[in-house]
Design a protein around this motif. Structure first.
Motif, PDB file in Angstrom:
ATOM      1  N   ASN A  41       0.812  -1.211   0.000  1.00 55.36           N
ATOM      2  CA  ASN A  41       0.000   0.000   0.000  1.00 55.36           C
ATOM      3  C   ASN A  41       0.850   1.267   0.000  1.00 55.36           C
ATOM      4  OD1 ASN A  41      -2.773   0.731  -0.137  1.00 55.36           O
ATOM      5  ND2 ASN A  41      -2.676   1.551   1.941  1.00 55.36           N
ATOM      6  N   THR A  82       2.088  -0.086  -4.242  1.00 54.74           N
ATOM      7  CA  THR A  82       0.825   0.096  -4.959  1.00 54.74           C
ATOM      8  C   THR A  82       1.038   0.032  -6.467  1.00 54.74           C
ATOM      9  OG1 THR A  82      -0.110   1.455  -3.188  1.00 54.74           O
ATOM     10  CG2 THR A  82      -1.084   1.691  -5.375  1.00 54.74           C
ATOM     11  N   THR A 132      -8.410  -1.389  -1.211  1.00 55.05           N
ATOM     12  CA  THR A 132      -7.789  -1.855  -2.448  1.00 55.05           C
ATOM     13  C   THR A 132      -8.512  -3.109  -2.925  1.00 55.05           C
ATOM     14  OG1 THR A 132      -6.183  -3.379  -1.467  1.00 55.05           O
ATOM     15  CG2 THR A 132      -5.582  -1.039  -1.549  1.00 55.05           C
TER      16      THR A 132
END
Length: 251
Positions: A19, A24, A49
């Motif tokens: 993250n 990401t 997500t």
């Protein structure tokens, strides 16, 4: 778009630190590659997500684990990841010497990639040739304010790879000044940079500078794909993207 008929043979990937900025981007990129699926991410801040949320303590079964955790936690994660049977790709900055020794002796496929930029790998390969001509060397590394470690893991790894060098000094107002392998590393932190590194060689009355700049993190994705391709056949330890790139380049 992926061919869903082939998903049963896809390689599976878990991203630790999935993250963060790099995590990401890499998760989305790999999941979009033909032949790969990201089946989960490990991150205490994972929320909102599309990927499953996993824990470092879970019994994770996948083909590859990417580690992009910040320097404050990566060394705690590495012993746990070594125990997993998956092939391991360490992309985090701040991996210490004890962790590197563990990874070298892991008896499995491990790639430690301090920098996924193709340009940074080429900078290192040429620098290793230049030290025999220009023995006085220093490094100036420049990163955004959000980067925790100074000097950067890239610059420390870079300095450690050079042989027969003499330190050179410069003056100025720097965020940090460090020494690695007899080289001085000058660190700057400002939001006007993303990631830049100057390697300055000097001898007598001249200087030779190799400068590398990254303007967008997407620059790292070609290196990510190269590592995935090479890991298919890898069964041991390798350190540095340049050692994968050198197979296809004559420098």
């Amino acid at each position: 778009m992926k061919n869903k008929l082939n998903e049963i043979t896809n390689k599976t990937v878990v991203v630790v630190g999935g993250n963060g900025n790099m995590g990401t981007m890499v998760s989305e990129y790999i999941d979009g590659l033909e032949g790969y699926d990201v089946i989960g991410i490990i991150d205490p801040n994972n929320s909102g997500t599309k990927f499953n949320s996993l824990s470092i303590s879970d019994d994770i079964i996948c083909d590859y684990i990417f580690e992009f955790s910040p320097s404050s936690v990566v060394n705690d994660n590495i012993p746990k990841l070594i125990d997993n049977k998956s092939k391991l790709i360490i992309g985090s900055s701040g991996v210490n010497n004890d962790s590197l020794e563990l990874l070298k002796n892991a008896n499995k496929a491990v790639s430690v990639i301090p920098n996924f930029s193709i340009g940074a790998a080429i900078q290192k390969l040429y620098s290793q040739k230049l030290t025999s001509i220009f023995p006085n060397v220093h490094i100036v590394e420049k990163h955004h304010k959000g980067k925790e470690d100074a000097p950067s893991g890239t610059s420390k790894d870079f300095a450690s790879s050079l042989e027969n060098v003499q330190p050179s000094e410069i003056s100025g107002d720097y965020y940090a000044v460090s020494n690695e392998n007899s080289l001085n590393i000058y660190s700057l932190r400002s939001d006007e940079y993303l990631a830049e590194q100057e390697v300055v060689f000097s001898k007598n009355h001249e200087e030779f500078i190799l400068e590398h700049k990254v303007f967008d993190r997407k620059a790292y994705l070609s290196g990510v794909q190269l590592v995935l391709q090479e890991m298919e056949q890898q069964d041991s330890y390798i350190h540095g993207l340049e050692n994968l790139l050198n197979k296809s380049m004559d420098i």
